[in-house]
Write a protein that holds these residues in place. Sequence first.
Motif, PDB file in Angstrom:
ATOM      1  N   ILE A 133       0.847  -1.196   0.000  1.00  0.00           N
ATOM      2  CA  ILE A 133       0.000   0.000   0.000  1.00  0.00           C
ATOM      3  C   ILE A 133       0.886   1.252   0.000  1.00  0.00           C
ATOM      4  CG2 ILE A 133      -1.870   1.251   1.169  1.00  0.00           C
ATOM      5  CD1 ILE A 133      -2.673  -1.428   2.482  1.00  0.00           C
ATOM      6  N   TYR A 134       0.829   1.990  -1.110  1.00  0.00           N
ATOM      7  CA  TYR A 134       1.560   3.256  -1.214  1.00  0.00           C
ATOM      8  C   TYR A 134       0.875   4.332  -0.377  1.00  0.00           C
ATOM      9  CZ  TYR A 134       4.652   2.142  -5.202  1.00  0.00           C
ATOM     10  OH  TYR A 134       5.631   1.639  -6.013  1.00  0.00           O
ATOM     11  N   ASP A 135       1.643   5.293   0.144  1.00  0.00           N
ATOM     12  CA  ASP A 135       1.089   6.442   0.890  1.00  0.00           C
ATOM     13  C   ASP A 135       0.048   5.986   1.906  1.00  0.00           C
ATOM     14  OD1 ASP A 135       2.592   8.226  -0.723  1.00  0.00           O
ATOM     15  OD2 ASP A 135       1.067   8.130  -2.280  1.00  0.00           O
ATOM     16  N   ALA A 136       0.417   4.959   2.672  1.00  0.00           N
ATOM     17  CA  ALA A 136      -0.549   4.316   3.583  1.00  0.00           C
ATOM     18  C   ALA A 136      -1.089   5.278   4.641  1.00  0.00           C
ATOM     19  CB  ALA A 136       0.099   3.104   4.258  1.00  0.00           C
ATOM     20  N   GLU A 137      -0.351   6.363   4.915  1.00  0.00           N
ATOM     21  CA  GLU A 137      -0.813   7.307   5.941  1.00  0.00           C
ATOM     22  C   GLU A 137      -2.074   8.046   5.524  1.00  0.00           C
ATOM     23  OE1 GLU A 137       2.174   9.804   3.537  1.00  0.00           O
ATOM     24  OE2 GLU A 137       1.874   7.712   4.068  1.00  0.00           O
ATOM     25  N   ARG A 138      -2.423   7.983   4.227  1.00  0.00           N
ATOM     26  CA  ARG A 138      -3.637   8.664   3.745  1.00  0.00           C
ATOM     27  C   ARG A 138      -4.916   7.919   4.125  1.00  0.00           C
ATOM     28  NH1 ARG A 138      -3.235  12.282  -0.820  1.00  0.00           N
ATOM     29  NH2 ARG A 138      -1.079  12.691  -1.359  1.00  0.00           N
ATOM     30  N   PHE A 139      -4.776   6.669   4.572  1.00  0.00           N
ATOM     31  CA  PHE A 139      -5.961   5.840   4.851  1.00  0.00           C
ATOM     32  C   PHE A 139      -6.261   5.761   6.338  1.00  0.00           C
ATOM     33  CE2 PHE A 139      -3.866   4.098   1.049  1.00  0.00           C
ATOM     34  CZ  PHE A 139      -4.897   4.154   0.134  1.00  0.00           C
ATOM     35  N   GLY A 140      -7.541   5.546   6.654  1.00  0.00           N
ATOM     36  CA  GLY A 140      -7.934   5.259   8.034  1.00  0.00           C
ATOM     37  C   GLY A 140      -7.600   3.819   8.360  1.00  0.00           C
ATOM     38  N   LEU A 141      -7.572   3.497   9.639  1.00  0.00           N
ATOM     39  CA  LEU A 141      -7.226   2.135  10.071  1.00  0.00           C
ATOM     40  C   LEU A 141      -8.192   1.092   9.520  1.00  0.00           C
ATOM     41  CD1 LEU A 141      -6.242   2.662  13.810  1.00  0.00           C
ATOM     42  CD2 LEU A 141      -4.776   1.776  12.017  1.00  0.00           C
ATOM     43  N   ALA A 142      -9.485   1.407   9.543  1.00  0.00           N
ATOM     44  CA  ALA A 142     -10.479   0.427   9.078  1.00  0.00           C
ATOM     45  C   ALA A 142     -10.245   0.088   7.609  1.00  0.00           C
ATOM     46  CB  ALA A 142     -11.893   0.970   9.275  1.00  0.00           C
ATOM     47  N   GLN A 143      -9.924   1.110   6.810  1.00  0.00           N
ATOM     48  CA  GLN A 143      -9.712   0.879   5.377  1.00  0.00           C
ATOM     49  C   GLN A 143      -8.426   0.086   5.136  1.00  0.00           C
ATOM     50  OE1 GLN A 143      -9.410   4.388   2.890  1.00  0.00           O
ATOM     51  NE2 GLN A 143     -10.687   3.440   1.338  1.00  0.00           N
ATOM     52  N   LEU A 144      -7.366   0.425   5.877  1.00  0.00           N
ATOM     53  CA  LEU A 144      -6.107  -0.320   5.750  1.00  0.00           C
ATOM     54  C   LEU A 144      -6.329  -1.798   6.093  1.00  0.00           C
ATOM     55  CD1 LEU A 144      -3.542   2.167   7.362  1.00  0.00           C
ATOM     56  CD2 LEU A 144      -3.609   1.466   4.968  1.00  0.00           C
ATOM     57  N   HIS A 145      -7.133  -2.020   7.134  1.00  0.00           N
ATOM     58  CA  HIS A 145      -7.402  -3.401   7.555  1.00  0.00           C
ATOM     59  C   HIS A 145      -8.207  -4.160   6.499  1.00  0.00           C
ATOM     60  CE1 HIS A 145      -7.976  -6.767  10.204  1.00  0.00           C
ATOM     61  NE2 HIS A 145      -9.289  -6.642  10.135  1.00  0.00           N
ATOM     62  N   GLN A 146      -9.185  -3.458   5.889  1.00  0.00           N
ATOM     63  CA  GLN A 146      -9.973  -4.071   4.812  1.00  0.00           C
ATOM     64  C   GLN A 146      -9.069  -4.452   3.642  1.00  0.00           C
ATOM     65  OE1 GLN A 146     -13.587  -4.554   4.118  1.00  0.00           O
ATOM     66  NE2 GLN A 146     -13.413  -4.724   6.318  1.00  0.00           N
ATOM     67  N   LEU A 147      -8.156  -3.564   3.277  1.00  0.00           N
ATOM     68  CA  LEU A 147      -7.239  -3.840   2.162  1.00  0.00           C
ATOM     69  C   LEU A 147      -6.320  -5.007   2.504  1.00  0.00           C
ATOM     70  CD1 LEU A 147      -6.411  -0.143   1.219  1.00  0.00           C
ATOM     71  CD2 LEU A 147      -7.602  -1.777  -0.250  1.00  0.00           C
ATOM     72  N   ARG A 148      -5.812  -5.008   3.722  1.00  0.00           N
ATOM     73  CA  ARG A 148      -4.929  -6.093   4.158  1.00  0.00           C
ATOM     74  C   ARG A 148      -5.662  -7.442   4.095  1.00  0.00           C
ATOM     75  NH1 ARG A 148      -2.192  -5.572   9.998  1.00  0.00           N
ATOM     76  NH2 ARG A 148      -4.363  -5.438  10.677  1.00  0.00           N
ATOM     77  N   GLY A 149      -6.964  -7.396   4.350  1.00  0.00           N
ATOM     78  CA  GLY A 149      -7.761  -8.634   4.346  1.00  0.00           C
ATOM     79  C   GLY A 149      -7.945  -9.264   2.982  1.00  0.00           C
ATOM     80  N   ARG A 150      -7.490  -8.583   1.911  1.00  0.00           N
ATOM     81  CA  ARG A 150      -7.543  -9.191   0.570  1.00  0.00           C
ATOM     82  C   ARG A 150      -6.553 -10.337   0.450  1.00  0.00           C
ATOM     83  NH1 ARG A 150     -11.570  -9.306  -0.695  1.00  0.00           N
ATOM     84  NH2 ARG A 150     -12.243  -8.222   1.146  1.00  0.00           N
TER      85      ARG A 150
END
Length: 679
Positions: free
Chosen positions: A548-565
């Motif tokens: 995930i590029y520029d990961a600081e732009r995302f909220g925790l919930a969204q980062l977790h959803q992406l990680r869950g892929r």
Amino acid sequence: MKLNQPVNTIKGIGDELENDLNSLGIHTIKDMLEYFPYRYEDNELSNLEDVKHGDSVTLEGQVQNTPNVRYYGGKKSKLTARILVGRILINAVIFNRAFLKKSLTPGKTVTISGKWDQHRMTVTVDNIELSSFSNDRAIKPIYSLKEGIYQKQFRRFIESALLIGIDDMEELLPGFIQKKYKLYSKREAIQAIHFPKNHTQLKQARRRIVYEELLLFQLKMQALRKFERENSKGTAKQFSHEELKKMVGLLPFELTVSQHNVLKEILTDLRSPYRMNRLLQGDVGSGKTVIAAITLYAAVLAGYQGALMVPTEILAEQHMESLQQLLASHNISIALLTSSVKGKRREDILSRLKAGDIQIIVGTHSLIQEDVNFHHLGLVITDEQHRFGVNQRRALKSKGLSPDVLFMTATPIPRTLAITAFGDMDISAITELPAGRKPIETYWVKDSMLERVYGFLNKEIAAGRQAYVICPLIEESDKLDVQNVIDVHEEIVHHFPDFKVGLMHGRLTNEEKETVMRQFSENNIQILVSTTVVEVGVNVPNASLMIIYDAERFGLAQLHQLRGRVGRGSSQSYCILIANPKSEEGKERMRVMTETNDGFLLSEKDLKIRGPGDFFGQKQSGIPQFKVADLVHDYRALEVARDDAKQFIESESFWTEPAFEKLRHYLSNEEFIKGEKLD
């Protein structure tokens, strides 16, 4: 009643001021009294010799010059004045209040409050009084006001409103509740929240108002549940417990304790004569599909049809495949209905569905089209329910005679928001991952380590696995967003000429997105470069790496959803966050992501960092705006209010005893009992 008198009853409020107050939602004396301060200032003068850089200060001094006003960005302004405080000359900077220039004449004594900049000898002013310091109250209320209304003036209006209307302020809470929690009366609380004598009094006033706000909201929610249950009689489904037990026993894995608990709650709902209205929360990969399969099988055993509605075609196909595998040995007729199913094939499915020959149907919004008719629909399951509008969900429910409804979501919703936004629903949560699931290893790296990240990516793909590369969606411009993804895509293509690299973003049509996702799920694409459109997506067990590029732009919930892929197959999976956060908040998010895989824990942290308004986004109307209560800090009060409301609504005494008369009256005036019910 004096409380209903218009605000112009108060001396000093003419037509212009009345219009300004109306625009703040203040029309009556009652509105004025319930317009609460948003913060308070301790009313004592600061000593400049004692204050530190960054402190909040209150200073009295004399204006030394005619202020300088600069305009920028259209209507924005910056006013700067020199003020002599004792023997020290300081600068006062006031933003967007250029009109004050006329009042700030040289020699004028003023009192200013704001943030102290030690290096520049400057106060950035929040509040200004065009008079000497007055120590009439220890704690000064500060209100959210518009230009043209002054704090001191507004406090005077509040004082007048209290004199006119406080004795008419209605007490809604029964005496025994006030006694039980040692709460202020309504009158005491209103008086003290505007003009507290000390911090203890302010705390008690706030405590009383918070409890009442949350109790009234929860009473509506619990009354709605009772109303829904009593007015939407479901059908008690009789099914063989032995048959169901046999099906669970034939599964190729053991259910977790959490799955067993959730299943018990759902099956109890199916057997009850009331219509099920339940939200099933479960982290990505926690096994919600299995619960859906068992629930659908129970409905079929009871002689009903079941429908599973999902947001995308490819997801519908994957659910169809899963159900066929899980129910393979049970002789169940399952069909798939999406917009791709056309002509004779579609006609055949529709006629078999109407005749009852199809027992379970899986599909997209195609399921809610007018020509889709069921023989005996008894259960509706909606996956990722927030992706469907209220009307779409309601349309599917209307296809049957009060079918049981189960909503599923992989977005872990913090407990306080679940109680609030979905208070009219029962909530179940799968809180553990199935045995054998390997936790995803998460790393946070800086931009400077990109070459090492590419090296690791090469190693994973060379070993036969697949990867996602996510770029942030830049909200200011869709073009920038696409450009960003295209740049990264070109770079990856250049770096990995031997692998097939796919590209996906929001500008593609649904058909194009489906095609790309299908190619990726069939391993015809090894690296998928995408924006967040893959957030709620398909199951690709072979994908083991999420970058995930520029990961600081995302909220925790969204980062977790992406990680869950990733993390859905047998290989160890990894998530690499490339981020250079400037703020402490951004650094904290990255740290939290590397420390836990628990979606519920992350969602609670996310709520604390971002607040409830941003958690669901602007489109979600499920979160009410409270005047004083804060869903993050007042979560204990919310749980107490919810439990009390539930107990009241379900008791006979609430509907008959005089102690509850005012609360009953409040509910009877609420539209939901008379009109459209919440979905």
